[in-house]
Design an enzyme around this catalytic site. Sequence first.
Site, PDB file in Angstrom:
ATOM      1  N   ASP A 432      54.260  54.516  75.510  1.00 50.67           N
ATOM      2  CA  ASP A 432      52.944  55.063  75.882  1.00 50.67           C
ATOM      3  C   ASP A 432      52.962  56.569  75.635  1.00 50.67           C
ATOM      4  O   ASP A 432      53.862  57.279  76.069  1.00 50.67           O
ATOM      5  CB  ASP A 432      52.670  54.775  77.369  1.00 50.67           C
ATOM      6  CG  ASP A 432      51.228  55.056  77.733  1.00 50.67           C
ATOM      7  OD1 ASP A 432      50.458  54.081  77.925  1.00 50.67           O
ATOM      8  OD2 ASP A 432      50.861  56.242  77.770  1.00 50.67           O
ATOM      9  N   ASN A 440      42.613  63.779  72.729  1.00 52.60           N
ATOM     10  CA  ASN A 440      41.224  63.391  72.451  1.00 52.60           C
ATOM     11  C   ASN A 440      40.254  64.447  72.939  1.00 52.60           C
ATOM     12  O   ASN A 440      39.315  64.815  72.219  1.00 52.60           O
ATOM     13  CB  ASN A 440      40.900  62.063  73.154  1.00 52.60           C
ATOM     14  CG  ASN A 440      41.328  60.877  72.327  1.00 52.60           C
ATOM     15  OD1 ASN A 440      41.384  60.980  71.104  1.00 52.60           O
ATOM     16  ND2 ASN A 440      41.654  59.778  72.985  1.00 52.60           N
ATOM     17  N   ASP A 449      43.120  59.606  66.549  1.00 52.15           N
ATOM     18  CA  ASP A 449      43.466  58.463  65.672  1.00 52.15           C
ATOM     19  C   ASP A 449      44.599  58.833  64.717  1.00 52.15           C
ATOM     20  O   ASP A 449      45.518  58.038  64.476  1.00 52.15           O
ATOM     21  CB  ASP A 449      42.240  58.037  64.852  1.00 52.15           C
ATOM     22  CG  ASP A 449      41.220  57.301  65.713  1.00 52.15           C
ATOM     23  OD1 ASP A 449      41.532  57.010  66.887  1.00 52.15           O
ATOM     24  OD2 ASP A 449      40.108  57.017  65.212  1.00 52.15           O
ATOM     25  N   GLU A 475      46.439  53.513  73.579  1.00 45.04           N
ATOM     26  CA  GLU A 475      47.532  54.302  73.022  1.00 45.04           C
ATOM     27  C   GLU A 475      48.878  53.703  73.419  1.00 45.04           C
ATOM     28  O   GLU A 475      49.914  54.330  73.308  1.00 45.04           O
ATOM     29  CB  GLU A 475      47.392  55.764  73.466  1.00 45.04           C
ATOM     30  CG  GLU A 475      48.050  56.173  74.764  1.00 45.04           C
ATOM     31  CD  GLU A 475      47.544  55.483  76.028  1.00 45.04           C
ATOM     32  OE1 GLU A 475      46.744  54.529  75.923  1.00 45.04           O
ATOM     33  OE2 GLU A 475      47.961  55.877  77.117  1.00 45.04           O
TER      34      GLU A 475
HETATM   35  N1  LIG Z   1      41.627  58.551  69.799  1.00 41.43           N
HETATM   36  C1  LIG Z   1      41.889  57.424  70.413  1.00 41.43           C
HETATM   37  N2  LIG Z   1      42.082  57.467  71.706  1.00 41.43           N
HETATM   38  C2  LIG Z   1      42.388  56.324  72.371  1.00 41.43           C
HETATM   39  C3  LIG Z   1      42.471  55.098  71.714  1.00 41.43           C
HETATM   40  N3  LIG Z   1      42.808  54.137  72.645  1.00 41.43           N
HETATM   41  C4  LIG Z   1      42.904  54.745  73.824  1.00 41.43           C
HETATM   42  N4  LIG Z   1      42.646  56.083  73.692  1.00 41.43           N
HETATM   43  C5  LIG Z   1      42.623  57.078  74.674  1.00 41.43           C
HETATM   44  O1  LIG Z   1      43.894  57.288  75.265  1.00 41.43           O
HETATM   45  C6  LIG Z   1      43.710  57.870  76.493  1.00 41.43           C
HETATM   46  C7  LIG Z   1      44.656  57.292  77.502  1.00 41.43           C
HETATM   47  O2  LIG Z   1      44.640  58.106  78.582  1.00 41.43           O
HETATM   48  P1  LIG Z   1      45.321  57.731  79.908  1.00 41.43           P
HETATM   49  O3  LIG Z   1      45.557  56.249  80.019  1.00 41.43           O
HETATM   50  O4  LIG Z   1      44.525  58.342  80.994  1.00 41.43           O
HETATM   51  O5  LIG Z   1      46.718  58.449  79.905  1.00 41.43           O
HETATM   52  P2  LIG Z   1      47.243  59.710  79.193  1.00 41.43           P
HETATM   53  O6  LIG Z   1      46.255  60.734  79.017  1.00 41.43           O
HETATM   54  O7  LIG Z   1      47.934  59.294  77.921  1.00 41.43           O
HETATM   55  O8  LIG Z   1      48.249  60.178  80.202  1.00 41.43           O
HETATM   56  P3  LIG Z   1      49.575  59.492  80.521  1.00 41.43           P
HETATM   57  O9  LIG Z   1      49.655  58.128  79.889  1.00 41.43           O
HETATM   58  O10 LIG Z   1      49.601  59.385  81.982  1.00 41.43           O
HETATM   59  O11 LIG Z   1      50.616  60.399  79.994  1.00 41.43           O
HETATM   60  C8  LIG Z   1      42.244  57.656  76.859  1.00 41.43           C
HETATM   61  O12 LIG Z   1      41.593  58.907  76.836  1.00 41.43           O
HETATM   62  C9  LIG Z   1      41.748  56.738  75.824  1.00 41.43           C
HETATM   63  O13 LIG Z   1      40.395  57.025  75.534  1.00 41.43           O
HETATM   64  C10 LIG Z   1      42.236  55.088  70.330  1.00 41.43           C
HETATM   65  O14 LIG Z   1      42.273  54.078  69.652  1.00 41.43           O
HETATM   66  N5  LIG Z   1      41.950  56.260  69.708  1.00 41.43           N
END
Ligand SMILES: Nc1nc2c(ncn2[C@@H]2O[C@H](COP(=O)(O)OP(=O)(O)OP(=O)(O)O)[C@@H](O)[C@H]2O)c(=O)[nH]1
Length: 557
Positions: A432, A440, A449, A475
């Site tokens: 992760d 983002n 992406d 992600e």
């Molecule tokens: N650009 C993009 N963003 C994505 C995609 N799938 C998920 N996300 C983003 O990934 C982010 C995941 O954030 P969180 O689950 O809050 O966690 P984080 O910011 O990575 O923080 P931690 O996991 O706690 O380190 C979200 O803002 C989603 O919108 C994708 O296919 N493309």
Amino acid sequence: MRRATHLGFVAAAVFTVMVLVAAVPFWLNRSVNVMLAQARAELLAQQRLDDILTSVRDAETAQRGFIVTGNDAFLEPYEQARRTLPGALHEAKEKARTDAERATVWRISRLVDLKLAELDETIQLRRHAGFEAAERVVSSLRGKLYMDELRRIVAAEQVRGKARRDALRADLLARSEKSFYVSVAATAANILVLGVLLLVVTRVLRERRAAAAQLEAQAGELAQAVALTTRHNRELTVVAELLRAVDAVPSVAAAGLVLARAMPKLLPGVAGTLFLLRDDDNQLDREAQWGTPSDQPPVIDIDACWALRHRARYRTAGHGEPACAHYRTPVDDAPGRLCIPLVTHDDLLGMLHLEGLATGPGQDEQERVAVTIAEQFALALGSARLRESLRRQSVLDPLTGLFNRRHFDAALKRELARARRKNVPVSLVLVDIDHFKRVNDDYGHAVGDAVLRTIAQQLRQGIREGDVACRYGGEEMVLLLPECAAADARARAEAIRVALATVTPNPEGEGPERITASFGVASYPVHAQDAESLFWAADKALYRAKQEGRNRVLMGA
Ligand SMILES: Nc1nc2c(ncn2[C@@H]2O[C@H](COP(=O)(O)OP(=O)(O)OP(=O)(O)O)[C@@H](O)[C@H]2O)c(=O)[nH]1
């Protein structure tokens, strides 16, 4: 059959005419022969009368000599006549042909008898009564009268015989002349009839020859048509087999192998190379070869081939024709080359390069077969490509190119079952990205992406062949490592973590300077026994990694 019957009738008619025509001179000759025999008989009859008269005359001369001399030596002809005349008269009577002749012979016979009696009397008188007594009887002219009458009758008979012989001769001459003309006419008629027959036979034979030649030509054409149909059927069967096989292949690359197996059957003695166009590229890979082809590069540009540039087949028969850039041997050293572009629905898929095709007769036929194969194979190849693309789409994540969650779930179950069967370990690594939300937020989703693609690339590079990298959702990504124990999985995750920290997250533009990720590792059989528990164990480890400050690898409990 009807013509043969007609010919039989004509031959029979001609034969009859010829027999009749030949019989006419034969018949004429026969009548001439009869006349000749008549003339001969006439002469003989005359001869017989002359001989009788001569004998009587000789006898009379002998009587005179005896009477004058009294010498018996003179009587020899008389004695001779008395011996021969009865036989001669008998023969004359026997051979007489008509009543008139018979009557004449009878009269002569009577006169001869009288004359002989008179001669006998005078001879006896001379012998016994002397010369004067005999002289008196002779002088009575009785004997002379007999002789005169006898001469008269024979002379008259000679005149009549001569008249008859003259008439016969005239008739004979007339008939001979007629016979000659009839013979000439008969010969001419025979020649004419034979000529007509010859003409008819020649015509019939000519017609038969023409009919036989026509039949032979038709039989030849039929045999050619049958051979062509048989060959086409064989080709169709092989092409159908080829298409069925291409339809069943799991990948486009496998379709090339199927083609390489079928081509020697379809074009015996012709070598070939199949080039396939790469996706989103202007290059073609050498995919398969058959026969003994000349040296061909493993990769060629579209520009390297006339056929690819013009999307039309290109043939080189030798003799200094412009070569394609992918020919590594001169055109003249390998004549009869043909490049055929593989096109379906206006999409270029590849190129078929054939060598050793006929350069004389049979060239068009071979080219027809080659083009048919290329067209059919291009269609099948297009379908195979589509199938492959659909299959890929159904198991791949479009953004990262990693396998999707559906594929992961199936793969995890399969690998766990195999691990149980083979009694080997299998590990899961959940990945992760740390603070991805910030990426983002700070740079936008496009950069997010790009960063996801970079990390996916790092994961692909960090695993072995046979390992499966998936995008599980958002992600979050997961690595499935078959036959990999917990310690090895941890080490591998650690290596990826370290490598990740060194790459530029978005090499195409702006973005964060570095990116980190947290890893949760769990292994069968040490941390869990089934798929769900294993995933859960890895997820808990990941959660702990996040809790403990991120950018680390933690093992399941
Ligand atoms: N650009 C993009 N963003 C994505 C995609 N799938 C998920 N996300 C983003 O990934 C982010 C995941 O954030 P969180 O689950 O809050 O966690 P984080 O910011 O990575 O923080 P931690 O996991 O706690 O380190 C979200 O803002 C989603 O919108 C994708 O296919 N493309």
